[in-house]
Scaffold this motif. Structure first.
Motif, short mmCIF file in Angstrom:
data_model
loop_
_atom_site.label_atom_id
_atom_site.label_comp_id
_atom_site.label_asym_id
_atom_site.label_seq_id
_atom_site.Cartn_x
_atom_site.Cartn_y
_atom_site.Cartn_z
N LEU A 57 37.96 26.90 -93.98
CA LEU A 57 39.25 27.54 -93.72
C LEU A 57 39.16 29.07 -93.73
N SER A 58 38.00 29.61 -94.02
CA SER A 58 37.82 31.06 -94.05
C SER A 58 37.85 31.65 -92.64
N ILE A 59 38.29 32.92 -92.53
CA ILE A 59 38.24 33.61 -91.24
C ILE A 59 36.82 34.06 -90.91
N PHE A 60 35.93 33.98 -91.90
CA PHE A 60 34.55 34.40 -91.70
C PHE A 60 33.67 33.18 -91.42
N GLU A 61 32.89 33.26 -90.35
CA GLU A 61 32.01 32.16 -89.98
C GLU A 61 30.80 32.10 -90.91
N LYS A 62 30.49 30.91 -91.39
CA LYS A 62 29.27 30.69 -92.18
C LYS A 62 28.14 30.25 -91.25
N ARG A 63 26.94 30.52 -91.64
CA ARG A 63 25.79 29.98 -90.89
C ARG A 63 25.86 28.47 -90.92
N ASP A 64 25.53 27.85 -89.79
CA ASP A 64 25.61 26.39 -89.74
C ASP A 64 24.24 25.72 -89.81
N VAL A 65 23.25 26.50 -90.24
CA VAL A 65 21.89 25.97 -90.45
C VAL A 65 21.37 26.52 -91.77
N ILE A 66 20.69 25.68 -92.53
CA ILE A 66 19.99 26.11 -93.73
C ILE A 66 18.50 25.85 -93.51
N GLU A 67 17.70 26.90 -93.66
CA GLU A 67 16.26 26.79 -93.45
C GLU A 67 15.51 27.33 -94.65
#
Length: 264
Positions: A57-67
């Motif tokens: 729900l945040s206006i800030f996009e999170k990375r959608d990959v964890i490496e």
């Protein structure tokens, strides 16, 4: 639980703590899942995870990959569930392979099984055919041209070629394991089957399969099939049924299920 499984579990728990996520599903991909690992093959661990409701729900996009960096033969990375479901809509072959991997390290809650149930509806023969065909052509071009070839790379061209033939013949997602594909497509008494089985035995025994003279029965088969499959791929219709509404429901349900059951 053996040592490598314990390391994988430890790393998955560390990822959950550091990234504030929950691991929904984790499996082996690559040569170990395909059934032709070398003794020193990496463990290619792939996982799906979900973040908290506030993160989405945040206006800030999170990375959608964890490496994580490859360390001591452990290669581990994963996709956010939202990313995975969007790729699933497009009949993403790597994701479809993960879901049927014979080596599963974790399967928590009902998410992975729910996606599996929708897989036949999302499957696109055309999309998957082109994925495997491009993989086969790339590996053939890079490793199998000339009189001397890297013969272990035959498996990395044979498997996607056989996957294309499976799609052509059965119209479904190919099985992930190489030997199952091989037995379904190649006649048991054929010279090709005998040659490939000998190569497979050598690879499993730990032989260093590097530069050797090209193996003509395999070479001939691959060259003929790559040319033929180019034409076959053109005949397939477009994408499958993306099941958008069901995927939205699945995502929201997973979000509630995971975080409500992990509240302390």
């Amino acid at each position: 639980m053996n040592e490598i499984q314990a390391r994988i579990q430890e790393e998955l728990r560390r990822i959950e703590r550091e990234e504030q996520v929950r691991i929904l599903f984790a499996c082996e991909s690559g040569s170990r899942a395909w059934g032709f690992p070398s003794r020193d093959s990496d463990y290619d661990v792939r996982f799906l995870y979900i973040r908290t409701e506030d993160s989405y729900l945040s206006i800030f996009e999170k990375r959608d990959v964890i490496e994580r960096p490859i360390s001591d033969n452990l290669d581990i990375n994963g996709w956010d569930l939202k990313k995975a479901l969007n790729l699933f809509r497009k009949s993403n072959p790597p994701l479809l392979e993960w879901l049927q991997s014979p080596i599963r390290y974790e399967e928590n809650w009902n998410v992975a099984e729910s996606i599996r149930r929708l897989s036949p509806f999302a499957f696109s023969p055309k999309s998957c055919m082109y994925h495997y065909l491009n993989m086969a052509k790339g590996n053939y071009r890079d490793y199998l041209r000339g009189e001397q070839v890297r013969i272990k790379k035959y498996f990395y061209v044979l498997r996607p070629v056989l996957a294309c033939v499976w799609i052509e013949q059965f119209g479904t997602m190919p099985p992930i394991q190489f030997e199952e594909l091989l037995k379904a497509i190649v006649p048991e008494s054929s010279e090709l089957m005998q040659v490939v089985c000998r190569l497979l035995e050598r690879k499993k025994a730990g032989e260093e399969l590097d530069m050797e003279p090209a193996i003509r029965p395999v070479q001939n088969y691959l060259e003929a099939e790559l040319e033929r499959l180019e034409q076959v791929a053109l005949q397939f219709a477009g994408s499958g049924n993306s099941q958008d509404r069901e995927l939205d429901i699945l995502f929201r349900s997973a979000l509630r299920e995971v975080w409500e059951t992990t509240k302390t």
